[in-house]
Design a protein around this motif. Sequence first.
Motif, PDB file in Angstrom:
ATOM      1  N   THR A 164       0.798  -1.235   0.000  1.00  0.00           N
ATOM      2  CA  THR A 164       0.000   0.000   0.000  1.00  0.00           C
ATOM      3  C   THR A 164       0.827   1.279   0.000  1.00  0.00           C
ATOM      4  O   THR A 164       0.334   2.332  -0.409  1.00  0.00           O
ATOM      5  N   GLY A 165       2.056   1.211   0.512  1.00  0.00           N
ATOM      6  CA  GLY A 165       2.876   2.414   0.633  1.00  0.00           C
ATOM      7  C   GLY A 165       2.470   3.300   1.796  1.00  0.00           C
ATOM      8  O   GLY A 165       2.997   4.400   1.954  1.00  0.00           O
ATOM      9  N   ALA A 166       1.536   2.822   2.627  1.00  0.00           N
ATOM     10  CA  ALA A 166       1.051   3.597   3.770  1.00  0.00           C
ATOM     11  C   ALA A 166       1.936   3.364   4.995  1.00  0.00           C
ATOM     12  O   ALA A 166       2.629   2.343   5.093  1.00  0.00           O
ATOM     13  N   ASN A 167       1.901   4.312   5.941  1.00  0.00           N
ATOM     14  CA  ASN A 167       2.714   4.158   7.152  1.00  0.00           C
ATOM     15  C   ASN A 167       1.913   3.614   8.329  1.00  0.00           C
ATOM     16  O   ASN A 167       2.495   3.224   9.344  1.00  0.00           O
ATOM     17  N   TRP A 168       0.576   3.579   8.216  1.00  0.00           N
ATOM     18  CA  TRP A 168      -0.230   3.180   9.365  1.00  0.00           C
ATOM     19  C   TRP A 168       0.027   1.752   9.848  1.00  0.00           C
ATOM     20  O   TRP A 168      -0.065   1.502  11.064  1.00  0.00           O
ATOM     21  N   PRO A 169       0.343   0.775   8.966  1.00  0.00           N
ATOM     22  CA  PRO A 169       0.618  -0.570   9.506  1.00  0.00           C
ATOM     23  C   PRO A 169       1.811  -0.581  10.466  1.00  0.00           C
ATOM     24  O   PRO A 169       1.801  -1.287  11.478  1.00  0.00           O
ATOM     25  N   ASP A 170       2.824   0.205  10.129  1.00  0.00           N
ATOM     26  CA  ASP A 170       4.005   0.312  10.992  1.00  0.00           C
ATOM     27  C   ASP A 170       3.625   0.900  12.343  1.00  0.00           C
ATOM     28  O   ASP A 170       4.065   0.425  13.395  1.00  0.00           O
ATOM     29  N   LEU A 171       2.771   1.928  12.326  1.00  0.00           N
ATOM     30  CA  LEU A 171       2.355   2.575  13.573  1.00  0.00           C
ATOM     31  C   LEU A 171       1.456   1.660  14.398  1.00  0.00           C
ATOM     32  O   LEU A 171       1.565   1.624  15.623  1.00  0.00           O
TER      33      LEU A 171
END
Length: 209
Positions: A164-171
């Motif tokens: 996805t290129g999103a950062n929310w999974p990491d957070l």
Amino acid sequence: MSGEGDLQLDTAGKRKTLWIVLWLNVAIAIGFFAVGYLADSNALLANGLDNSSDAIVYALSLLALTRSRKWKRGAARFSGIMLLVFAGGVIADAIRRFVEGSDPGGVMMMAMAAVAAVVNLICLRMLQNMQEKDVNLRAATTFSFNDFISNGGIIIAAIIVMLTGANWPDLVVGVAVAGIAVYGGIDILRDAHEDRHDERGTVHGDKRE
């Protein structure tokens, strides 16, 4: 008296195991910090802090092996409180990254988590094979189990980040690691509290005899 001799032999084996687990956690913590910084990953930094606190706990466990039961409980309580403090720091960093933004590297996250999972599994097996664990060693086993679960979460987050290129999974994983730390810290504090009551019961029982 034969029981005391067995304890001395057992303590020597525990000391060797804890030294190995200690240095493995120090190495993994350094790896998490380095890769976490390069990958801009809250989850990796969270696990780096987690493994650092683990290493301190294992060092305390080494000191506690030849100490009194009361001293061991004190060390365990310190470990539990440390976990709670660490969790607060991770959550604060996750909030900062959510507000300011971040760009975690999924490939580096996955690679680091895979290596750490293998190391944490080795540590967990070594600790689980130890006999007659006191409150401090039970805390150490709890930490290794938490670490192993956390690494699985990082791998899942890394896959989603790459897709996805999103950062929310990491957070999300970073906060989840903090949640696991809170649970583990509370469990350790509860175990130390119950150990105190168990000791009192043993002492009172000996007096009645």
